[in-house]
Write a protein that holds these residues in place. Structure first.
Motif, mmCIF file in Angstrom:
data_model
loop_
_atom_site.group_PDB
_atom_site.id
_atom_site.type_symbol
_atom_site.label_atom_id
_atom_site.label_comp_id
_atom_site.label_asym_id
_atom_site.label_seq_id
_atom_site.Cartn_x
_atom_site.Cartn_y
_atom_site.Cartn_z
ATOM 1 N N SER A 72 -0.844 -5.525 -5.330
ATOM 2 C CA SER A 72 -0.962 -6.803 -5.053
ATOM 3 C C SER A 72 0.155 -7.786 -5.706
ATOM 4 C CB SER A 72 -2.193 -7.355 -5.226
ATOM 5 O OG SER A 72 -1.969 -9.028 -4.667
ATOM 6 N N ASP A 114 -3.043 0.689 -3.868
ATOM 7 C CA ASP A 114 -2.954 -0.746 -3.428
ATOM 8 C C ASP A 114 -2.152 -1.540 -4.822
ATOM 9 O OD1 ASP A 114 -3.348 -0.588 -0.866
ATOM 10 O OD2 ASP A 114 -5.286 -1.501 -1.129
ATOM 11 N N ARG A 122 0.881 -1.091 0.099
ATOM 12 C CA ARG A 122 0.055 0.012 -0.037
ATOM 13 C C ARG A 122 0.707 1.258 0.052
ATOM 14 N NH1 ARG A 122 -4.771 -0.261 4.003
ATOM 15 N NH2 ARG A 122 -5.492 -1.382 1.994
ATOM 16 N N ASN A 165 -11.211 1.103 -8.709
ATOM 17 C CA ASN A 165 -10.340 0.002 -8.898
ATOM 18 C C ASN A 165 -9.219 -0.205 -7.491
ATOM 19 O OD1 ASN A 165 -11.164 -0.315 -11.501
ATOM 20 N ND2 ASN A 165 -9.852 1.046 -12.319
ATOM 21 N N SER A 166 -8.076 0.033 -7.789
ATOM 22 C CA SER A 166 -7.218 -0.086 -6.437
ATOM 23 C C SER A 166 -6.627 1.204 -5.799
ATOM 24 C CB SER A 166 -6.040 -1.102 -6.779
ATOM 25 O OG SER A 166 -5.310 -0.262 -7.826
#
Lengths: 121, 316
Positions: free
Chosen positions: B312, B310, B45, B276-277
């Motif tokens: 991943s 974020d 993050r 989204n992120s």
């Protein structure tokens, strides 16, 4: 997907590092003394009122002989505002008691310091 | 639970209320970002934020003060911060945060003088284990422990060669510890979520023989998630935070600074948009009750803008 994320992460880290370096680079150099400056003597450091109530101010004067002198001011407690050889000491409500005001006069050949006391009640 | 920690991202980490006369701040200011709970495994993050804080009136205990002992017209600061957090495992997150004071300024009544400090603040390293998680009841409890490291232990002078007062120094100049706990309860069907965050900060003596008082933060959050299917920006979250801050008195040269320390309560409404992120949020901090020891300049308001991304790394 993993590759894309990896690229994204590298980009993000790079941007953040860049911002950090930029901000570090913005910090100005302080306390520089001109090469041609000369201090002959630091004669006196005087305070207009050595006892003052909180919320008030008093003037502090440094008298020195020389050219292109740099004055560095500090107080153990309380604030100093102004510039040069005459500054104002400001006494917030949190500095009751004896407080030391210091002045260092700097030049390329030497530095000298003096202190004076102010009592805040 | 992943969405939950993403959405609630703008709270009280690096909590410092304000900078003002006899109100020496410790640590970095509220961004504010607080990753409530732990992150998923291999989730990075990146959280950047900007905060503005304004202090414009004096308080004597719990009443506004307009007497002769005021020396400042007001004080403000602009602060930019960045937080990186990474989920090492599903039960453990590590975090680091740093920030920069664009300015930290006191405006004096006398002579219209200003004193301004700027520069890097403190660096925080945090480790956050999850202690309890019940997926059925949607409850999570986690704690964190961290160390606060000053970017500089030297005190800053301004261009006029004046050693700046502690209130406008960008860094505490001292090391510290930060302990936190996070209790999370959510109701996925109704979209309501509740958080209780407690935080404790302790700072050690700096080179100026100054010790900032311990700070205790207690925050309760209520959030409501809204989905507007017709719009591209469909994920919105409204958040109301009630924050209590208790700050002990400071010590200077082993003497108590009487005009320091306070108890404050704030209402902090916040709006968050998710896409989204990415998360964008804005918050506004309003004091609802303040008690200051002796006479001090008090916080008037603050606002903050936060951007969270974020990333991943989990292939699954």
């Amino acid at each position: 997907m993993y590759l894309i994320n990896s690229i994204q992460m590298k980009r993000t880290v790079f941007i953040n590092l860049f911002i950090l370096l930029f901000l570090l680079g913005c910090k100005e150099e302080q306390e520089t003394v001109p090469n041609s400056s000369v201090l002959v003597s630091f004669d006196s450091l005087t305070i207009q009122n050595d006892t003052i109530p909180t919320g008030s101010t008093t003037t502090v004067t440094a008298v020195a002989q020389g050219s292109e002198l740099t004055y560095l001011w500090s107080a153990t407690r309380g604030d100093i505002v102004g510039s040069g050889n005459v500054v104002t000491y400001v006494a917030p409500t949190c500095v009751i008691g004896d407080n030391e005001i210091s002045c260092v006069v700097k030049a390329s050949n030497k530095s000298e310091g003096k202190k004076t006391l102010v009592t805040v009640y | 639970m992943k969405n939950l920690v993403v959405i609630v991202c703008c709270f009280c980490l690096f909590s410092v209320e304000t900078n003002a006369q006899c109100f020496a701040s410790s640590g970095n200011p509220v961004g504010g970002s607080d990753n409530i709970g732990v992150l998923d495994k291999q989730l990075l993050r990146v959280h950047t934020f900007y905060r503005y804080n304004y202090a414009g009136k004096y308080y004597a205990e719990n009443k506004t003060y307009t007497g002769e002992k005021r020396i400042l017209k007001d004080a403000d600061y602009n602060y930019a911060g960045c937080l990186l957090a990474y989920g090492i495992g599903n039960k453990l997150t590590v975090e680091t945060e740093a920030g920069y004071f664009i300015n930290k300024t006191q405006h004096y009544i006398v002579g219209n003088y200003n004193l301004t400090g700027f520069g890097l603040s403190n660096l925080l390293f945090n480790i956050k284990p999850r202690l309890y998680f019940n997926a059925d009841k949607r409850i999570e409890y986690s704690v964190s422990a961290g160390i606060n490291i000053p970017f500089s232990t030297d005190l800053q002078r301004n261009d006029a060669g004046i050693l700046l007062p502690v209130d406008v120094q960008p860094s505490t100049g001292s090391y510290g510890i930060v302990l936190q706990s996070f209790l999370i309860k959510e109701n996925s069907f109704s979209g309501w979520r509740f958080f209780l965050v407690n935080r404790f900060e302790k700072y050690f003596e700096n080179n100026n023989n100054y010790i900032f008082g311990n700070v205790y933060f207690n925050s309760f959050y209520v959030t409501k998630h809204f989905v507007f299917e017709k719009y591209k920006l469909k994920d919105w979250t409204a958040i109301m935070q009630l924050k209590n801050v208790i700050k002990d008195r400071n010590y200077h040269y082993n003497q108590m600074v009487k005009a320091s320390g306070n108890v404050s309560f704030f209402a902090v409404p916040q709006l968050n948009i998710s896409l989204n992120s990415w998360n964008l949020s804005v918050l506004f901090e309003i004091p609802v009750y303040q008690y200051y020891n002796e006479i001090q300049l008090a916080s008037s308001y603050a606002f903050s803008v936060n951007v969270v991304k974020d990333i991943s790394f989990n292939k699954n």
